[in-house]
Design a protein around this motif. Structure first.
Motif, mmCIF file in Angstrom:
data_model
loop_
_atom_site.group_PDB
_atom_site.id
_atom_site.type_symbol
_atom_site.label_atom_id
_atom_site.label_comp_id
_atom_site.label_asym_id
_atom_site.label_seq_id
_atom_site.Cartn_x
_atom_site.Cartn_y
_atom_site.Cartn_z
ATOM 1 N N MET A 1 37.252 55.411 103.145
ATOM 2 C CA MET A 1 38.141 55.301 101.980
ATOM 3 C C MET A 1 39.335 54.404 102.259
ATOM 4 N N GLN A 2 39.774 54.321 103.515
ATOM 5 C CA GLN A 2 40.842 53.383 103.850
ATOM 6 C C GLN A 2 40.349 51.940 103.732
ATOM 7 N N ILE A 3 39.136 51.677 104.149
ATOM 8 C CA ILE A 3 38.557 50.338 103.971
ATOM 9 C C ILE A 3 38.455 50.020 102.486
ATOM 10 N N LEU A 4 37.913 50.951 101.713
ATOM 11 C CA LEU A 4 37.750 50.739 100.274
ATOM 12 C C LEU A 4 39.092 50.600 99.565
ATOM 13 N N GLY A 5 40.114 51.254 100.090
ATOM 14 C CA GLY A 5 41.450 51.177 99.507
ATOM 15 C C GLY A 5 42.033 49.771 99.515
ATOM 16 N N ASN A 6 41.495 48.897 100.352
ATOM 17 C CA ASN A 6 41.928 47.502 100.347
ATOM 18 C C ASN A 6 41.465 46.756 99.106
ATOM 19 N N TYR A 7 40.467 47.298 98.405
ATOM 20 C CA TYR A 7 39.839 46.576 97.302
ATOM 21 C C TYR A 7 39.871 47.308 95.959
#
Length: 184
Positions: free
Chosen positions: A111-117
């Protein structure tokens, strides 16, 4: 789990949340099940690729060419999501698999990775207790649900507008475990 629940929930939650989905990319090893559900959307162009070649499937797509991405695989590869972001339009959304909600550390990383987008990142339940993850750049899956579209779809065995909304209800311990990580 009944075989119709997963493809209906993966497809229709996304398609009934996006305001005007015209282009859809489906990355799946179960394309036949998802094709059946996507066939209900006559004004939509769908592209299908196998998840065995995930990065190449994404690399082959043009920038900002996709309204909805259905990613039927589990990945925490930041390169996958960078390419997904590249092909997604400014108001696009994506549904993907993710680790079980009990695996807080793996989901936090994802979710932290996805939070970039994505502005909105919300898990939703399937009947068997598993969940999918809806990631949206613009549309909220319960506030922006297109009721008319969900009500006019025919031939479902599971999905309807009530199941759509109910799927996003999370128990308190999940909310507490993911406070500040789930974006809703």
């Amino acid at each position: 789990m009944k075989t119709f629940i997963y493809p209906e929930m993966m497809t229709h939650v996304a398609m009934c949340t996006h305001k005007n989905p015209r282009t859809v990319m489906v990355l799946s090893t179960q394309s036949d099940l998802l094709k059946t559900e996507m066939a209900r959307y006559r004004d939509t162009e769908s592209v299908y690729a196998d998840t065995n070649d995930l990065l190449n499937g994404l690399r082959e797509q043009a920038d900002k060419s996709t309204d909805v991405l259905l990613l039927d695989t589990l990945s925490d590869d930041s390169a996958v999501f960078a390419h997904a972001n590249r092909i997604l339009k400014e108001d696009a959304l994506m549904v993907c698999k993710h680790p079980a909600l009990d695996d807080v550390s793996a989901n936090t990383k994802l979710m932290q990775i996805l939070g970039n987008y994505f502005k909105i990142i919300m898990p939703y339940h399937l009947e068997d207790g598993s969940t999918l993850l809806l990631c949206s750049k613009e549309y909220h899956p319960t506030a922006d649900l297109i009721l008319q579209r969900s009500d006019l779809l025919e031939g479902h065995q599971y999905y309807n507008c009530d199941v759509h909304i109910a799927g996003f209800a999370m128990p308190q311990y999940v909310r507490k475990n993911y406070l500040g990580i789930i974006r809703n």
